[in-house]
Design an enzyme around this catalytic site. Structure first.
Site, PDB file in Angstrom:
ATOM      1  N   ASP A  26      41.120  32.446  33.231  1.00 56.50           N
ATOM      2  CA  ASP A  26      40.771  32.701  31.830  1.00 56.50           C
ATOM      3  C   ASP A  26      42.016  32.522  30.963  1.00 56.50           C
ATOM      4  O   ASP A  26      43.075  33.066  31.305  1.00 56.50           O
ATOM      5  CB  ASP A  26      40.322  34.160  31.648  1.00 56.50           C
ATOM      6  CG  ASP A  26      38.916  34.430  32.122  1.00 56.50           C
ATOM      7  OD1 ASP A  26      38.252  33.507  32.602  1.00 56.50           O
ATOM      8  OD2 ASP A  26      38.479  35.595  31.985  1.00 56.50           O
ATOM      9  N   LYS A  83      33.226  29.733  27.417  1.00 60.87           N
ATOM     10  CA  LYS A  83      32.109  30.665  27.549  1.00 60.87           C
ATOM     11  C   LYS A  83      31.184  30.635  26.346  1.00 60.87           C
ATOM     12  O   LYS A  83      31.640  30.617  25.202  1.00 60.87           O
ATOM     13  CB  LYS A  83      32.639  32.090  27.697  1.00 60.87           C
ATOM     14  CG  LYS A  83      33.216  32.410  29.064  1.00 60.87           C
ATOM     15  CD  LYS A  83      33.599  33.888  29.099  1.00 60.87           C
ATOM     16  CE  LYS A  83      34.444  34.226  30.300  1.00 60.87           C
ATOM     17  NZ  LYS A  83      33.703  34.231  31.545  1.00 60.87           N
ATOM     18  N   GLY A 155      37.521  42.534  33.667  1.00 59.84           N
ATOM     19  CA  GLY A 155      38.372  43.354  32.806  1.00 59.84           C
ATOM     20  C   GLY A 155      38.699  44.719  33.383  1.00 59.84           C
ATOM     21  O   GLY A 155      39.276  45.557  32.696  1.00 59.84           O
ATOM     22  N   ARG A 167      28.943  40.694  49.025  1.00 61.37           N
ATOM     23  CA  ARG A 167      28.215  41.165  50.220  1.00 61.37           C
ATOM     24  C   ARG A 167      26.707  41.070  50.014  1.00 61.37           C
ATOM     25  O   ARG A 167      25.960  40.761  50.941  1.00 61.37           O
ATOM     26  CB  ARG A 167      28.598  42.606  50.556  1.00 61.37           C
ATOM     27  CG  ARG A 167      29.961  42.730  51.181  1.00 61.37           C
ATOM     28  CD  ARG A 167      30.039  43.951  52.110  1.00 61.37           C
ATOM     29  NE  ARG A 167      31.380  44.137  52.634  1.00 61.37           N
ATOM     30  CZ  ARG A 167      31.863  43.492  53.696  1.00 61.37           C
ATOM     31  NH1 ARG A 167      31.125  42.606  54.335  1.00 61.37           N
ATOM     32  NH2 ARG A 167      33.094  43.713  54.106  1.00 61.37           N
ATOM     33  N   GLY A 216      37.461  41.318  38.225  1.00 64.60           N
ATOM     34  CA  GLY A 216      38.203  42.410  38.842  1.00 64.60           C
ATOM     35  C   GLY A 216      39.249  41.986  39.857  1.00 64.60           C
ATOM     36  O   GLY A 216      39.927  42.834  40.430  1.00 64.60           O
ATOM     37  N   GLY A 237      41.190  36.466  35.282  1.00 64.09           N
ATOM     38  CA  GLY A 237      41.561  36.490  33.860  1.00 64.09           C
ATOM     39  C   GLY A 237      42.563  37.588  33.596  1.00 64.09           C
ATOM     40  O   GLY A 237      43.777  37.401  33.699  1.00 64.09           O
ATOM     41  N   SER A 238      42.024  38.781  33.325  1.00 61.86           N
ATOM     42  CA  SER A 238      42.865  39.937  32.978  1.00 61.86           C
ATOM     43  C   SER A 238      43.892  40.219  34.067  1.00 61.86           C
ATOM     44  O   SER A 238      45.028  40.611  33.770  1.00 61.86           O
ATOM     45  CB  SER A 238      41.976  41.173  32.801  1.00 61.86           C
ATOM     46  OG  SER A 238      40.774  40.830  32.172  1.00 61.86           O
TER      47      SER A 238
HETATM   48  O1  LIG Z   1      33.391  35.836  33.753  1.00 60.23           O
HETATM   49  C1  LIG Z   1      34.452  35.515  34.145  1.00 60.23           C
HETATM   50  C2  LIG Z   1      34.630  34.206  34.823  1.00 60.23           C
HETATM   51  O2  LIG Z   1      33.748  33.340  34.272  1.00 60.23           O
HETATM   52  C3  LIG Z   1      35.610  36.405  33.880  1.00 60.23           C
HETATM   53  O3  LIG Z   1      36.128  36.089  32.647  1.00 60.23           O
HETATM   54  C4  LIG Z   1      36.609  36.384  34.960  1.00 60.23           C
HETATM   55  O4  LIG Z   1      36.019  36.734  36.156  1.00 60.23           O
HETATM   56  C5  LIG Z   1      37.740  37.272  34.629  1.00 60.23           C
HETATM   57  O5  LIG Z   1      37.579  38.576  35.048  1.00 60.23           O
HETATM   58  P1  LIG Z   1      38.880  39.465  35.071  1.00 60.23           P
HETATM   59  O6  LIG Z   1      39.348  39.548  33.656  1.00 60.23           O
HETATM   60  O7  LIG Z   1      38.421  40.785  35.628  1.00 60.23           O
HETATM   61  O8  LIG Z   1      39.838  38.748  35.971  1.00 60.23           O
END
Ligand SMILES: O=C(CO)[C@H](O)[C@H](O)COP(=O)(O)O
Length: 295
Positions: A26, A83, A155, A167, A216, A237-238
């Protein structure tokens, strides 16, 4: 599905296969996109705020500004995803006009339609959609999704829901393979999924499209965990951009996905990364689930 739709769908599925074994990151700015490309990401996902910030700031989360998407496209040579809100087929039309490489119909953004997802067969660009279980995955594929990702809880920096959804999908596929063909009709009804896709999944022993983990993943170990559990790749992403050293962590996560079975490399990749993002306990009483707010 018409013959023409089938042909187009096969091309889109094939395109998504090329991302297999990779990490998709992301990004909200061209600078972050360059960090992702430099780290070895196979694609970037343009969005207005990383999910941790969407959680913190609240409000309605929408498709990114077109100017940001254009700047991100300019900044990198790898595919650019973006997105759109669930059911928001006009955001998807705009993203297609901007010539993004993939559209993510994402529960991370505020849903635009409580009931209906986008009819993705109407588009030339491939779509990725989220799922928590096999039925949800097959319903999205029947609407034209060429790639699936388990939803997890974006997030949170907490991999527990990504593991649960992985799973759930994998377990249901194993169950499907123990079934007699005559039993598939009732199982398809239970899954609320088309019988043809259920049959195809049994025959292949996997989803008919690539399936990445998402939501996550925050450490190289998290990413390797999802790969060892049978996922085709990972979205992060986060976990990267809310960590102390995003560039270093991004590289380490890419290496962890490539060498997911090699504990020695994983140990090296887990060394000296600086602080990981502060996570959220998904069992807390005030926890808001993005994964559960759309089917
Ligand atoms: O929907 C997503 C991927 O298309 C999320 O943006 C991605 O999984 C990021 O999640 P996180 O911020 O927890 O890493």
């Amino acid at each position: 599905m018409s013959e023409a739709q089938k042909g187009t769908f096969a091309v889109k599925v094939g395109l998504a296969q090329m991302l297999k074994g990779g990490v998709i990151m992301d990004v909200t700015t061209p600078e972050e996109a360059r960090i992702a490309e430099e780290a070895g990401a196979v694609a970037v996902m343009a969005l207005e705020r990383v999910p941790a910030d969407i959680r913190k700031e609240g409000g309605v989360a929408r498709m990114s500004d077109a100017e940001v998407i254009k700047a991100i496209k300019q900044a990198v040579t790898i595919p650019v995803m973006a997105k759109a809100r669930i059911g928001h087929f006009v955001e998807a039309q705009i993203l297609e006009a901007l010539e993004v490489d993939y559209i993510d119909e994402s529960e991370v953004l505020t849903p635009a339609d409580d009931e209906h997802h986008i009819n993705k067969h109407n588009f030339k660009v491939p779509f990725v959609c989220g799922c928590r279980d096999l039925g949800e995955a097959l319903r999205r594929i029947s609407e034209g999704a060429a790639m699936i990702r388990t939803k997890g809880e974006a997030g949170t920096g907490n991999v527990v829901e990504a593991v649960r959804h992985c799973r759930s999908v994998m377990g249901a596929i194993r169950k499907l393979q123990t079934m007699d063909d005559d039993e598939l009709y009732v199982y398809a009804k239970e899954l609320r999924a088309p019988i043809e896709l259920v049959r195809q999944t049994k025959h292949l022993g996997r989803l008919p499209v690539v399936n990445f983990a998402a939501g996550g993943v925050a450490t190289p170990a998290d990413a390797a965990l999802m790969m060892q559990m049978g996922m085709d790749g990972v979205f992060v992403g986060s976990g990267i951009f809310k960590a102390g050293d995003p560039a270093k962590r991004a590289k380490a996560i890419v290496q962890a996905v490539t060498h997911y079975n090699d504990a020695k490399v994983l140990a090296e990749m887990s060394t000296g990364l600086g602080p990981a993002m502060v996570g959220i306990d998904c069992r807390a009483s005030n926890f808001y689930s993005y994964a559960a707010r759309s089917e």
